[in-house]
Enzyme design. Structure first.
Site, PDB file in Angstrom:
ATOM      1  N   GLU A   1     -12.239  59.073   1.124  1.00  0.00           N
ATOM      2  CA  GLU A   1     -12.685  59.462   0.072  1.00  0.00           C
ATOM      3  C   GLU A   1     -13.489  61.069   0.276  1.00  0.00           C
ATOM      4  O   GLU A   1     -13.276  61.888  -0.211  1.00  0.00           O
ATOM      5  CB  GLU A   1     -13.325  58.801  -0.622  1.00  0.00           C
ATOM      6  CG  GLU A   1     -13.606  59.052  -2.076  1.00  0.00           C
ATOM      7  CD  GLU A   1     -14.038  58.111  -3.150  1.00  0.00           C
ATOM      8  OE1 GLU A   1     -14.880  58.427  -4.115  1.00  0.00           O
ATOM      9  OE2 GLU A   1     -13.993  56.682  -2.782  1.00  0.00           O
TER      10      GLU A   1
ATOM     11  N   GLY B   1     -22.000  55.951  -7.675  1.00  0.00           N
ATOM     12  CA  GLY B   1     -22.899  54.829  -8.301  1.00  0.00           C
ATOM     13  C   GLY B   1     -23.443  53.999  -7.277  1.00  0.00           C
ATOM     14  O   GLY B   1     -24.785  53.297  -7.331  1.00  0.00           O
TER      15      GLY B   1
END
Length: 572
Positions: A267, A300
């Protein structure tokens, strides 16, 4: 440490397309929703939930007590609280930082203007000057499905190939973006229903890609956090069914190993490809000495860093071996990247760690006062003073430090200011952790010093960095010192004169009114960049959601890597 090849070694469909995907799986519209506060039974389950470098993993009750003592000293030294708790203690900011001014050359970079070297500056397929490589069509298509925790998102990309160099990267002409809810993870034990949930997205793809191009259009599905939580068996059953369904019912080319749960390190690297592609810093015409941009992505649950260190050819210094090395072959060039995903250091997990530390110090210091508080007896009636929140602001939070039961309490802001909050961040970031393989960034994680091996490259901050900083009026690029000044002003509170800078900015005032933990959020970001990654005070940082109308994120890089795979068309 394996080499990652783009194009990948397996034979895949041939097409020189490149899909771009964005919309990171952060669900940043819901602060608390981005952090998993479930309380698995038993200590072992809790330990498994925390990564090896998680800021709370090593906090045994004894260690927390020692930290609590230090925190108490810091909190009392920098201010006494303004009420709250069973007995309460007063707090007021006792130190104010001198203004450091705005970031130098703040307006030097315009995000809506891409450099001439960017592939986005190529001719379009509709232009008479478009000269595609031999055997390559001028236009191609690619599909990327971002299967996130709350929903699935389809990116339909249209690319132009107008540079005759066969190694040249394409121009993104258009992006169709479609979403559906819930995500695949909502179909635990129902893989067929999971696959069917994508039918609406696939119909958009079917309608958007010309019939003559469908069999040559690659598609991949990359799942993120949600499916990981289901467990290996359930998630794999869903992925297998989605892949079967796509192959059996749709004409597109499902790439090999294209329906997967994406690795966290991929990612970050895909986001790195996205930015460097748009800025024209990677590709066949770019010399290695030109340098590339670094990416710092704040989610997060975790934060990721990816950059390409530059070592003097005559020096003995080099990247130490390990999983942090990502060898990338892309667009005809080799890149050796440093990457690491710090699990537990995302913004929501940072809030969680701070709340746990502050609450533990509150419990620990209650005994000497003669009114001992038992952790298991804490409830929302307990008002715990928090120096990282605005004075008088309250918020009910869930606490779950290691070795303790999960409880809910009410945090009450003391307004103690930036310095008091920053010292709590210093404990949480754990800069002094044992470093087995120096140099280390924080939490004992090896990382070459950016001041030595990445002193001139651009640093891009994504996701929550942008979501929290941009609405307050700090433009890109900004210096670390400008972020410190912004954070100091925010932490001073709404009654301080420093808030005059926000009063004419409706977006800023709405943001500040809606988030009592804004001081905490910004202090964590400043501490992460300054203390954690050791960026000096005048280092420039770029941020954005888009560059030249193209959205930033991992999906574009993932799609580009897929298209680089020498794709072939379906025989059927």
């Amino acid at each position: 440490m394996p080499t990652v090849h783009f194009p990948p070694t397996p034979a895949l469909p041939t097409l020189h397309n490149q899909p771009l995907a964005s919309a990171a799986d952060l669900d940043s519209d819901s602060d608390d929703g981005a952090m998993n506060l479930g309380n698995p039974s038993g200590r072992g389950a809790r330990a498994d939930r925390l990564g090896p470098t998680h800021p709370l993993r090593s906090l045994t009750p004894k260690r927390i007590a020692a930290i609590a003592a230090a925190l108490l000293f810091l909190i009392f030294f920098f201010g006494h609280s303004s009420g709250g708790g069973r007995e309460g203690y007063r707090s007021a900011a006792t130190e104010t930082l001198a203004p450091t001014g705005k970031a130098p050359n703040e307006a030097a970079v315009q995000l809506d203007k891409l450099p001439p070297s960017s592939p986005q500056k190529q001719q379009s397929a509709s232009s008479k000057k478009c000269t595609p490589p031999k055997g390559q069509k001028a236009t191609s298509y690619a599909l990327m499905i971002d299967a996130g925790s709350t929903g699935s998102r389809m990116h339909l990309y249209t690319f132009s190939h107008c540079d005759p160099d066969p190694k040249a990267l394409p121009k993104l002409e258009d992006e169709g973006f479609f979403t559906t809810k819930p995500g695949l993870s909502a179909y635990k034990g129902k893989p067929k229903e999971a696959a069917e949930s994508l039918r609406g997205l696939m119909q958009h793809a079917f309608d958007g890609v010309p019939e003559s191009e469908r069999s040559c259009t690659p598609i991949a599905v990359k799942a993120t956090a949600g499916l990981r939580l289901l467990g290996a068996r359930e998630s794999q059953a869903i992925l297998d069914e989605v892949e079967r369904w796509l192959n059996d019912e749709w004409p597109f080319q499902v790439v090999k190993d294209g329906v997967v749960v994406m690795d966290g390190k991929d990612e970050g690297v895909y986001a790195w490809i996205t930015i460097n592609f748009l800025l024209g810093l990677i590709g066949p015409d770019q010399p290695a000495s030109a340098g590339t941009a670094a990416v710092m992505d704040l989610g997060g649950a975790s934060t990721q860093i990816v950059f390409e260190p530059i070592y003097d050819p005559g020096s003995a210094d080099h990247l130490a071996p390990g999983d942090h090395i990502y060898e990338l072959q892309f667009a005809g060039a080799d890149h050796v990247l440093y990457q690491h995903s710090h699990l537990g250091y995302g913004l929501m997990q940072a809030r969680r760690a701070v709340h746990n530390l502050v609450a533990y110090s509150y419990v620990w210091q209650s005994a000497p006062k003669g009114t001992p508080v038992e952790w298991d007896e804490l409830t929302t009636k307990d008002k715990i003073p928090n120096p990282c929140m605005f004075k008088g602001e309250t918020k009910v939070v869930t606490l779950d430090p290691p070795g303790r039961s999960e409880v809910e309490v009410t945090m009450v802001g003391t307004g103690a200011g930036f310095e008091a909050c920053r010292r709590i961040m210093e404990v949480m970031i754990n800069k002094d952790a044992a470093c087995d393989k120096p140099p280390c960034a924080f939490a004992g994680v090896y990382q070459p010093k950016m001041s030595e091996v990445f002193s001139a490259g651009k640093v891009w901050a994504l996701s929550y960095f942008y979501d929290r900083i941009a609405p307050l009026g700090l433009s890109s690029p900004f210096s670390i010192s400008a972020l410190r000044k912004l954070t100091t002003d925010v932490c001073s509170g709404r009654n301080d004169a420093s808030w005059a800078r926000f009063k004419k900015n409706k977006e800023a005032m709405d943001e500040l009114a809606d988030r009592p933990e804004y001081c905490l959020d910004l202090t964590f970001m400043y501490s992460l960049l300054s203390l954690g990654y050791e960026l000096d005070e005048e280092r420039q940082v770029w941020m954005g959601k888009k560059v030249g109308d193209v959205e930033l994120g991992w999906a574009l890089g993932a799609a580009l890597a897929m298209i680089e795979g020498h794709l072939t068309c379906r025989a059927d």
